[in-house]
Design a protein around this motif. Sequence first.
Motif, PDB file in Angstrom:
ATOM      1  N   GLU A 235      -2.832   5.610  -1.875  1.00  0.00           N
ATOM      2  CA  GLU A 235      -3.733   4.757  -1.535  1.00  0.00           C
ATOM      3  C   GLU A 235      -3.791   5.133   0.087  1.00  0.00           C
ATOM      4  O   GLU A 235      -5.090   4.890  -0.162  1.00  0.00           O
ATOM      5  CB  GLU A 235      -2.800   3.523  -2.131  1.00  0.00           C
ATOM      6  N   LEU A 236      -2.743   5.147   0.270  1.00  0.00           N
ATOM      7  CA  LEU A 236      -3.490   5.465   2.248  1.00  0.00           C
ATOM      8  C   LEU A 236      -4.230   6.442   2.326  1.00  0.00           C
ATOM      9  O   LEU A 236      -5.769   6.639   2.788  1.00  0.00           O
ATOM     10  CB  LEU A 236      -2.631   5.226   2.910  1.00  0.00           C
TER      11      LEU A 236
ATOM     12  N   VAL B 100       0.702  -1.112  -0.092  1.00  0.00           N
ATOM     13  CA  VAL B 100      -0.030  -0.111   0.022  1.00  0.00           C
ATOM     14  C   VAL B 100       1.424   1.228   0.261  1.00  0.00           C
ATOM     15  O   VAL B 100       1.113   1.203   0.871  1.00  0.00           O
ATOM     16  CB  VAL B 100      -1.220   0.048   1.101  1.00  0.00           C
TER      17      VAL B 100
ATOM     18  N   GLN C 203      -6.902  -3.868   4.822  1.00  0.00           N
ATOM     19  CA  GLN C 203      -8.258  -3.263   4.086  1.00  0.00           C
ATOM     20  C   GLN C 203      -8.289  -3.593   3.133  1.00  0.00           C
ATOM     21  O   GLN C 203      -9.014  -3.356   2.219  1.00  0.00           O
ATOM     22  CB  GLN C 203      -9.245  -2.481   5.508  1.00  0.00           C
ATOM     23  N   ILE C 204      -7.333  -2.102   2.502  1.00  0.00           N
ATOM     24  CA  ILE C 204      -7.237  -1.680   1.301  1.00  0.00           C
ATOM     25  C   ILE C 204      -6.737  -2.747   0.374  1.00  0.00           C
ATOM     26  O   ILE C 204      -6.848  -2.685  -0.503  1.00  0.00           O
ATOM     27  CB  ILE C 204      -6.163  -0.687   1.749  1.00  0.00           C
TER      28      ILE C 204
ATOM     29  N   LYS D  12      -9.538  11.217  -7.113  1.00  0.00           N
ATOM     30  CA  LYS D  12      -9.985   9.737  -7.658  1.00  0.00           C
ATOM     31  C   LYS D  12      -7.941   9.474  -7.768  1.00  0.00           C
ATOM     32  O   LYS D  12      -8.063   9.940  -8.329  1.00  0.00           O
ATOM     33  CB  LYS D  12     -10.611   9.413  -7.781  1.00  0.00           C
TER      34      LYS D  12
ATOM     35  N   ARG E 239      -5.639  -1.701   8.732  1.00  0.00           N
ATOM     36  CA  ARG E 239      -5.768  -1.093   7.567  1.00  0.00           C
ATOM     37  C   ARG E 239      -4.784  -1.135   6.035  1.00  0.00           C
ATOM     38  O   ARG E 239      -5.674  -1.179   5.136  1.00  0.00           O
ATOM     39  CB  ARG E 239      -5.485   0.959   7.866  1.00  0.00           C
TER      40      ARG E 239
ATOM     41  N   GLU F  95      -5.933   8.468   0.100  1.00  0.00           N
ATOM     42  CA  GLU F  95      -6.945   8.255  -0.993  1.00  0.00           C
ATOM     43  C   GLU F  95      -8.259   7.188   0.400  1.00  0.00           C
ATOM     44  O   GLU F  95      -9.492   7.334   0.479  1.00  0.00           O
ATOM     45  CB  GLU F  95      -7.323   7.226  -2.288  1.00  0.00           C
ATOM     46  N   ASP F  96      -7.534   6.161   1.239  1.00  0.00           N
ATOM     47  CA  ASP F  96      -8.532   5.532   1.250  1.00  0.00           C
ATOM     48  C   ASP F  96      -9.411   5.842   3.465  1.00  0.00           C
ATOM     49  O   ASP F  96     -10.077   6.125   3.485  1.00  0.00           O
ATOM     50  CB  ASP F  96      -7.765   3.676   1.726  1.00  0.00           C
TER      51      ASP F  96
ATOM     52  N   LYS G   6      -9.776  -4.905   0.019  1.00  0.00           N
ATOM     53  CA  LYS G   6     -10.698  -4.568  -1.136  1.00  0.00           C
ATOM     54  C   LYS G   6     -10.777  -4.272  -2.066  1.00  0.00           C
ATOM     55  O   LYS G   6     -11.987  -3.986  -3.343  1.00  0.00           O
ATOM     56  CB  LYS G   6     -11.849  -3.235   0.233  1.00  0.00           C
ATOM     57  N   ARG G   7      -9.191  -3.690  -3.166  1.00  0.00           N
ATOM     58  CA  ARG G   7      -9.457  -3.192  -3.758  1.00  0.00           C
ATOM     59  C   ARG G   7      -9.507  -4.524  -5.288  1.00  0.00           C
ATOM     60  O   ARG G   7      -9.729  -4.196  -6.543  1.00  0.00           O
ATOM     61  CB  ARG G   7      -7.806  -2.403  -4.376  1.00  0.00           C
TER      62      ARG G   7
END
Length: 331
Positions: free
Chosen positions: A43-44, A39, A261-262, A55, A258, A46-47, A265-266
């Motif tokens: 990217e972090l 990650v 999780q990222i 985006k 975290r 954005e999350d 879900k991507r």
Amino acid sequence: MLVALVLLGCSREASAPAGGGADGYEKLELRYEAGSGAVSFPELAEDLGFLAPIKLSFVGSSISGPHNIQSVVTGDTDFGGAFNGAVIKLFAARAPIKAVIGYYGVDKEAWSGFYVLDDSPIKGPRDLIGKKISVNTLGAHSEFILKEYLLRNGLSRDEVNQVTLVVLPPVNGELALRQKQVDVATLGGILRDKALERGGVHPLFTDYDLFGAFTAGSYVLTKRFIRDNPRTARKFVEAVSKAIDWAQTTPREEVVARFEQIVAKRGRHEDGYALKYWRSTGVAGKGGVIAQSEFQVWIDWLVRDGELKQGQVGLGDIYTNEFNPFWKGGP
């Protein structure tokens, strides 16, 4: 080759349509490359919601830092990151880029070592003459660190040139070392920790041994991008700086959770196993603020090595902290 990339990048960026978006941001989508199973701080950001309404648009996996920032120059991506020495070299080749925030580095938790087998005859720097050393790419972090180690320990330029660098994916370094296809393997992060768990190897030296804690790499934008998209550029740096600060100040277990999780879900069909071995951002400056020394040391190095002329690269031209809210003690 690099000059050709610069010219190509200028033409692609010039043809991009101008326009505005929500809240006055000139661009609402930023293209980028990233590593599998990891990650990045954008990217972090954005999350965590720091980047909204902008985006990210993932365009592919990153091969290496130098390739990552060349993609920015050619206009294939909007931002990318690499070792500061590689940023300097690309800038010196007339690439219109500017480093805007530090994103990885070295500290007592995040470092890379040059590993040998326990029964290796290699005990010191002079033993590396004529030997093979695995690195992930040429012209980046590992090559600079290795050469600095050799030169600090009295090897001549000719002797340094007798050390052979073998480009291997980092995941293959330990196996190549154990099978004696290389004499030394560069290992960091999970690859270092797993190799040490299996035993039979030890570091000859590390980047932390040589330099202590320092930010080693920076994200870059093109100067055209900054000129044409000033609000977007500022928003990007602010968001990434807040994400870095969050990772610097949040308990490790929460950061790792975290990240997991990222990745989950991507939906990129990747293995996030290595995330459990994350220890630190490695970023020395709060929120990724760049220190002058983190570029000056490599400018001086390249001048000594004959790759740059004295005064060829100015610090004010190559990096800026102006978009970082943590600069000068903020926020």
